[in-house]
Write a protein that holds these residues in place. Structure first.
Motif, short mmCIF file in Angstrom:
data_model
loop_
_atom_site.label_atom_id
_atom_site.label_comp_id
_atom_site.label_asym_id
_atom_site.label_seq_id
_atom_site.Cartn_x
_atom_site.Cartn_y
_atom_site.Cartn_z
N VAL A 196 0.86 -1.18 0.00
CA VAL A 196 0.00 0.00 0.00
C VAL A 196 0.90 1.23 0.00
O VAL A 196 1.79 1.37 0.85
CB VAL A 196 -0.93 0.03 1.22
N SER A 197 0.68 2.11 -0.96
CA SER A 197 1.43 3.36 -1.04
C SER A 197 0.45 4.52 -0.85
O SER A 197 -0.56 4.60 -1.54
CB SER A 197 2.12 3.47 -2.41
N TYR B 190 3.97 13.37 -6.20
CA TYR B 190 3.54 12.75 -4.95
C TYR B 190 4.74 12.37 -4.09
O TYR B 190 5.82 12.06 -4.57
CB TYR B 190 2.64 11.53 -5.21
N PHE B 191 4.51 12.43 -2.79
CA PHE B 191 5.50 12.10 -1.78
C PHE B 191 4.84 11.07 -0.87
O PHE B 191 4.06 11.42 0.02
CB PHE B 191 5.94 13.34 -1.01
N ASN B 192 5.12 9.80 -1.12
CA ASN B 192 4.37 8.72 -0.50
C ASN B 192 5.22 7.87 0.43
O ASN B 192 6.45 7.91 0.39
CB ASN B 192 3.77 7.80 -1.58
N LEU B 193 4.52 7.07 1.20
CA LEU B 193 5.15 6.07 2.05
C LEU B 193 4.62 4.71 1.62
O LEU B 193 3.41 4.47 1.62
CB LEU B 193 4.81 6.33 3.52
N ALA C 258 7.93 -3.20 6.34
CA ALA C 258 8.67 -1.96 6.56
C ALA C 258 8.05 -0.83 5.74
O ALA C 258 7.52 -1.06 4.64
CB ALA C 258 10.13 -2.12 6.17
N PRO C 259 8.13 0.40 6.24
CA PRO C 259 7.74 1.57 5.45
C PRO C 259 8.90 2.04 4.59
O PRO C 259 10.03 2.15 5.06
CB PRO C 259 7.38 2.61 6.51
N LEU C 260 8.63 2.32 3.32
CA LEU C 260 9.66 2.79 2.39
C LEU C 260 9.16 4.07 1.73
O LEU C 260 8.06 4.10 1.17
CB LEU C 260 9.94 1.75 1.31
N PRO C 261 9.92 5.17 1.76
CA PRO C 261 9.48 6.40 1.10
C PRO C 261 9.54 6.25 -0.41
O PRO C 261 10.29 5.43 -0.95
CB PRO C 261 10.48 7.45 1.60
N ASN C 262 8.72 7.05 -1.09
CA ASN C 262 8.67 6.99 -2.55
C ASN C 262 8.29 8.36 -3.08
O ASN C 262 7.44 9.04 -2.51
CB ASN C 262 7.66 5.93 -3.00
N PHE C 263 8.91 8.76 -4.19
CA PHE C 263 8.64 10.05 -4.80
C PHE C 263 8.35 9.82 -6.29
O PHE C 263 9.00 8.98 -6.93
CB PHE C 263 9.84 10.99 -4.65
#
Length: 277
Positions: A140-141, A159-162, A186-191
């Motif tokens: 899930v992002s 977008y600036f997502n987790l 784990a949470p991973l950042p995503n742009f």
């Protein structure tokens, strides 16, 4: 006279500045009112993907200094093709900002008889050994969407997502030589970028691309997400989409006494439904 002239010019400047300020405020209010009346603030997309998958898992036994690298499709018979559901949700809260959510989930399990010898840890597993392998992922992002360009025919946002990822993988054999299970969350950042372009009254071009990379002492990860689609809109609120989707992720992390590296990707065509409100 000079004093009177300066005071007069200052009064006029203050008046014009006040009028300009009112104009800007009125313009912003007008844009907000138009945005509230806009019936295209919510975007849902559901797609079924028929994808080709490639999954490789590497187990490093830290205490024994041994390594085993296994291709789950090539070596252990995990299906190399799978159909699954993906979903996208966009909510434009204000003219400049919103929410972007992306989801996909794949569960695969296979009983298999090995066709070749496999070296796993310190053992050699002969061809003909019965094994069971599974690889389950739920992703899930979600995060913030910033509108960079918006008009009736085009939208571009950043977008600036987790990414919240749940990964379970493992393998076992009737000889007991393969017996490894790994859980990872784990949470991973995503742009990334989201774009929508209106080609004509019934055809839209849409897409998104995202990237992430991080390397630490006990964690190594990269992520790439790509989607490009044509959306046919017989109705203003309903669309039929044909798209191509790709997702690549590589993560390395410790689990108990095993350092596990997962190199996983899927890519393939998809068809789906879009709803705009």
């Amino acid at each position: 006279f000079l004093l009177i002239q300066c005071l007069t010019e200052a009064a006029f400047a203050q008046k014009y500045h006040h009028e300009d300020s009112l104009t800007r405020e009125q313009s912003k209010k007008l844009k907000r009112d138009e945005f509230r009346k806009n019936t295209q603030r919510y975007f849902f997309k559901f797609a079924g993907v028929n994808a080709r998958l490639d999954t490789k898992v590497e187990f490093d036994i830290l205490d024994e200094l041994l390594t085993a690298k296994v291709g789950l499709e090539d070596n252990l018979g995990l299906p190399g093709k799978s159909a699954f559901l993906t979903a996208v949700f966009i909510h434009r809260i204000t003219p400049a900002s919103g929410i972007y959510v992306n989801y996909y989930g794949i569960n695969r399990t296979e009983d298999h008889e090995t066709e070749q010898d496999i070296i796993f840890h310190s053992d050699t597993i002969p061809a003909g050994t019965k094994s069971k392998v599974f690889f389950n992922t739920q992703v899930v992002s979600m995060g913030y969407l910033l509108s960079l360009k918006r008009d009736p025919n085009a939208f571009l946002g950043a977008y600036f997502n987790l990414y919240l990822m749940w990964l379970q993988t493992g393998a076992s054999s009737d000889l007991g030589s393969i017996d490894t299970k790994v859980n990872f969350a784990a949470p991973l950042p995503n742009f990334g970028l989201v774009a929508m372009f209106r080609l004509n009254s019934w055809l839209h071009l849409e897409g998104n691309v995202g990237f992430f990379s991080l390397k630490m002492d006990d964690f190594d990860g990269t992520l790439f997400d790509f989607n490009m689609s044509l959306n046919f809109k017989p109705l203003h609120w309903l669309g039929l989409s044909v798209s191509y989707q790709e997702f690549d992720i590589r993560v390395g992390f410790p689990f108990e006494s095993i350092y596990t590296t997962v190199d996983y990707n899927f890519r393939g065509p998809a068809v789906g439904l879009n709803f705009t409100f």
